[in-house]
Design a protein around this motif. Structure first.
Motif, short mmCIF file in Angstrom:
data_model
loop_
_atom_site.label_atom_id
_atom_site.label_comp_id
_atom_site.label_asym_id
_atom_site.label_seq_id
_atom_site.Cartn_x
_atom_site.Cartn_y
_atom_site.Cartn_z
N SER A 159 4.15 13.83 -0.50
CA SER A 159 4.55 12.94 0.57
C SER A 159 4.17 11.39 0.34
O SER A 159 2.86 11.30 0.21
N LEU A 160 4.98 10.93 0.01
CA LEU A 160 5.08 9.23 -0.44
C LEU A 160 5.01 8.53 0.74
O LEU A 160 6.15 8.29 1.23
N ARG A 161 4.06 7.86 1.34
CA ARG A 161 4.15 6.85 2.67
C ARG A 161 4.00 5.35 2.03
O ARG A 161 3.11 5.25 1.55
N ILE A 162 5.01 4.76 2.74
CA ILE A 162 4.61 3.31 2.61
C ILE A 162 4.17 2.61 3.62
O ILE A 162 4.75 2.32 4.74
N SER A 163 2.87 2.25 3.40
CA SER A 163 2.18 1.71 4.89
C SER A 163 2.28 0.29 5.25
O SER A 163 2.76 0.16 6.41
N VAL A 164 2.70 -0.52 4.28
CA VAL A 164 2.99 -2.01 4.69
C VAL A 164 3.71 -2.43 3.48
O VAL A 164 3.60 -1.96 2.33
N GLU A 193 -5.43 12.50 -2.00
CA GLU A 193 -4.86 11.49 -1.41
C GLU A 193 -4.68 10.26 -2.40
O GLU A 193 -6.04 10.12 -2.85
N LEU A 194 -3.89 9.64 -2.88
CA LEU A 194 -3.86 8.66 -3.74
C LEU A 194 -3.42 7.29 -3.26
O LEU A 194 -2.28 7.26 -2.89
N ILE A 195 -4.07 6.47 -3.08
CA ILE A 195 -3.45 5.19 -2.39
C ILE A 195 -3.20 4.05 -3.61
O ILE A 195 -4.30 3.74 -4.35
N HIS A 201 -8.59 -1.17 5.16
CA HIS A 201 -9.53 0.16 5.29
C HIS A 201 -8.37 1.10 5.68
O HIS A 201 -7.61 0.72 6.56
N TYR A 202 -8.14 2.17 5.21
CA TYR A 202 -7.42 3.21 5.51
C TYR A 202 -8.04 4.34 5.89
O TYR A 202 -8.93 4.98 5.58
N ALA A 254 0.88 -1.19 -0.04
CA ALA A 254 0.20 -0.08 0.06
C ALA A 254 0.94 1.20 -0.05
O ALA A 254 1.87 1.25 0.86
N LEU A 255 0.63 2.08 -0.82
CA LEU A 255 1.44 3.37 -0.78
C LEU A 255 0.32 4.36 -0.92
O LEU A 255 -0.79 4.44 -1.55
#
Length: 673
Positions: free
Chosen positions: A34-39, A106-108, A118-119, A11-12
């Protein structure tokens, strides 16, 4: 480049935050992305380009680069996400900046197999940030599934709308050149914007949709336009060259060559294997683009190029090299842009002038009602289409005819080989032709010397010379002469007849006239100031003529004019012959054939040899010696004659001032003086 990789984060969360700020001020780089790597974890090829948020503080000073920057950070499970968002808000307030939450998206991107997570929504100053499935950044639509269908459909729609204006210009009967310029500026610029980013990972259907726009523009402009695949390859090569030349570029290390140490290759680290593969890809790509000779499928013959011949019901004519003692039934496999392929029996025409060599210049004709729609063709000894691969297919040229021409005069130089380095005579010949009204020179290059290579590259940049790579010695044992009994080899004179015929069809619909001669020959008008005036008079007097034969006359390079006025010190270190010093012409020999070269209307010629055409439409005219003849400075054929027995011919001196000045400028621009 964004694309569907083999390994991807589960998930990005792509947090896009444009900001409002007064004119003249720039936000810190972190405000843009802001690019976050969730998992999950990214593959090594991606993580090398990402840097953690803890290392981003130093970049706040780089405000000038903020509009081109994208900051990336890893979001762990310890709750740092709200902390970073709060830090962002505090930073904006402290620098008198206001975040426009309504324009923040926000783009996932979730690449996990089970996309059921679910985010929590992102909130800034109490307002929820809108979550979107695609976002347009710098003209490129980035989708959450990392596909490019939305982007390509947007490009196709916008480009099709502008075709209307192109049709209106055509209705006003503007020249094809103007229509092509309009297409390049307003339509091609849309189709190829950021093409190196998205084209490589776009689907076949998306590419075909865009290519249909190009085909529509070709029908409107009545001219051939570059296809998107070729443009993509060229842009990738250009980008790679820029990166290689710029040691400060972040990706310069991707193109580091292997070094040799103590006779052994240094072993690459496992992490660098991907980088080497990328470099190899560009090397292979460059080879494909310059390759001009292809082998037939399951035969010993070779194909060079393919053209639509509009004079014979739009049949496909493939310029070929046929092994004469191994002729067997051949078949044409031709495909359209939608990759629908058909077969037809091929007609092989071996040219009568083969001089006894095993291989001969030939034409392979493909007759079928659907050839006019074909875009690529292959020749095979089988009708099995499944045996054909994409790399076996030749692009078909001359699909569109038009009455206006890009050039009035084109000179075809058959081939350069064995390190040819006669620089001075070459530059004098080219500059003389420019003064005589030639706008285009096509040269088939097998090999040439380093100085001549510099000169060729200068003329290529200038736009007057087109260099066609001719690696015939990689495929056959080409002869150094024209007679098989005397010189041996597989093919006459490095494939001279093949290149002459190829050049005619290459320029059939882009040049009014084509001159067929060697590089040390100049077709010189003697009663007219230049070639346009000569051909205007000749064509008016001989309306049905399409081939004009010009006598060849030898100017011995062993005889020099006595004043030495053209023995310039600036040229003494330049290799080659100075044609200005050789003004003595050999007389005609009785009972000996005086060879000729040609000025032709390419649309009138079907096949040609060196000194005459083999098949043509219309008549042939022998131009009188006093009207036009060839100035050929070379080794004498009548070396026993004294200077007094030769004729003085100073025609080249009529161009003395301009010729010398232009030669000097060209040598200087080529770094040869």
């Amino acid at each position: 480049m964004l694309g569907k990789g083999a390994r991807c984060a589960r998930a990005l969360s792509l947090f896009l935050t444009p900001a409002r700020f007064p004119r003249g001020l720039f936000p810190a780089p972190r405000l843009l992305f802001s690019l976050r790597i969730s998992v999950g974890h990214l593959g090594s090829g991606v993580t090398d380009g990402l840097r953690g948020s803890g290392k981003s503080e130093k970049n706040e000073k780089d405000s000038e680069k903020s509009e081109k920057s994208a900051r990336c950070g890893r979001s762990s499970r310890d709750g740092s996400r709200p902390h970073r968002r709060q830090h962002l808000e505090n930073w904006c307030q402290g620098n008198n900046l206001l975040l426009n939450v309504s324009k923040t998206k926000e783009l996932i991107v979730d690449c996990s197999k089970k996309q059921e997570r679910h985010y929590q929504p992102v909130r800034i100053s109490g307002t929820t940030v809108e979550r979107v499935d695609s976002f347009r950044y710098l003209g490129v639509h980035i989708s959450q599934d990392l596909s490019w269908s939305r982007h390509t459909s947007s490009l196709a729609k916008k480009a099709r709308q502008r075709l209307y204006h192109l049709r209106r210009l055509r209705d006003f009967r503007l020249p094809s050149k103007v229509l092509r310029n309009f297409y390049t500026c307003t339509i091609e610029s849309i189709l190829t914007g950021n093409i190196t980013v998205w084209f490589g990972n776009s689907t076949k259907q998306d590419r075909q949709a865009l290519q249909r726009v190009v085909r529509s523009a070709e029908r409107i402009t009545h001219s051939e336009l570059p296809d998107l695949q070729t443009t993509y390859y060229k842009r990738c090569q250009t980008k790679a060259r820029k990166i290689v030349k710029d040691p400060t570029h972040p990706n310069n290390r991707l193109f580091s060559l292997l070094r040799c140490q103590n006779g052994h290759w240094i072993k690459m680290k496992k992490a660098n294997i991907k980088l080497f593969v990328l470099l190899s890809l560009f090397v292979i790509l460059g080879f494909i683009l310059v390759q001009n000779i292809y082998g037939y499928i399951c035969t010993e013959h070779f194909v060079v190029s393919a053209f639509i011949d509009h004079r014979i019901n739009k049949a496909i004519r493939v310029i070929s090299i046929i092994k004469r003692d191994n002729l067997q039934p051949l078949y044409c496999i031709f495909c359209n842009d939608d990759h629908d392929c058909q077969t037809a029996e091929a007609e092989v025409q071996i040219h009568s002038d083969h001089f006894g060599f095993p291989f001969a210049a030939s034409d392979v004709l493909c007759h079928d009602a659907q050839t006019q729609n074909a875009s690529r063709v292959a020749i095979s000894c089988s009708t099995n289409i499944s045996d054909i691969h994409t790399e076996d297919l030749l692009p078909i040229k001359n699909k569109v005819t038009h009455k206006s021409f890009k050039f009035n005069f084109t000179v075809c130089i058959s081939n350069l080989f064995e390190g040819y380095n006669n620089v001075l005579q070459f530059v004098q010949t080219v500059e003389m032709y420019k003064l005589l009204g030639v706008q285009h020179i096509v040269i088939y290059n097998t090999s040439c010397g380093p100085d001549l290579e510099k000169l060729l590259q200068h003329y290529k940049r200038e736009g007057i010379v087109e260099i066609v790579s001719w690696p015939i010695d990689n495929f056959l044992n080409p002869s150094k002469g024209w007679n098989f009994v005397e010189h041996g080899g597989d093919l006459q004179y490095y494939g001279q007849l093949v290149t002459l015929n190829e050049c005619i069809y290459r320029n059939m619909y882009q040049s009014r006239y084509v001159l067929l001669n060697d590089i040390d020959e100049i077709i010189m008008p003697y009663k007219h100031a230049n070639l346009p005036l000569l051909m205007e008079d000749l064509q008016q007097e001989h309306i049905t003529v399409g081939v004009f034969l010009i006598e060849n006359h030898i100017f011995p390079k062993t005889q020099f004019e006595e004043t030495h006025r053209f023995s310039r010190p600036e040229w003494r270190n330049i290799s080659g012959i100075n044609i200005m010093e050789h003004i003595y012409r050999e007389p005609d020999r009785k009972y000996v054939f005086n060879p000729r070269k040609m000025i032709i209307n390419p649309r009138s010629v079907v096949q040609t040899s060196v000194h005459s055409t083999l098949a043509q439409y219309g008549d042939v005219y022998y131009v009188p010696f006093d009207v036009c003849r060839i100035v050929h400075v070379r080794t004498p054929l009548q070396g026993y004659l004294t200077k007094e027995q030769l004729f003085v011919d100073t025609r080249v001196w009529d161009f003395e001032a301009e010729l010398i000045s232009n030669v000097d400028k060209t040598l200087q621009a080529s770094d040869l003086t």
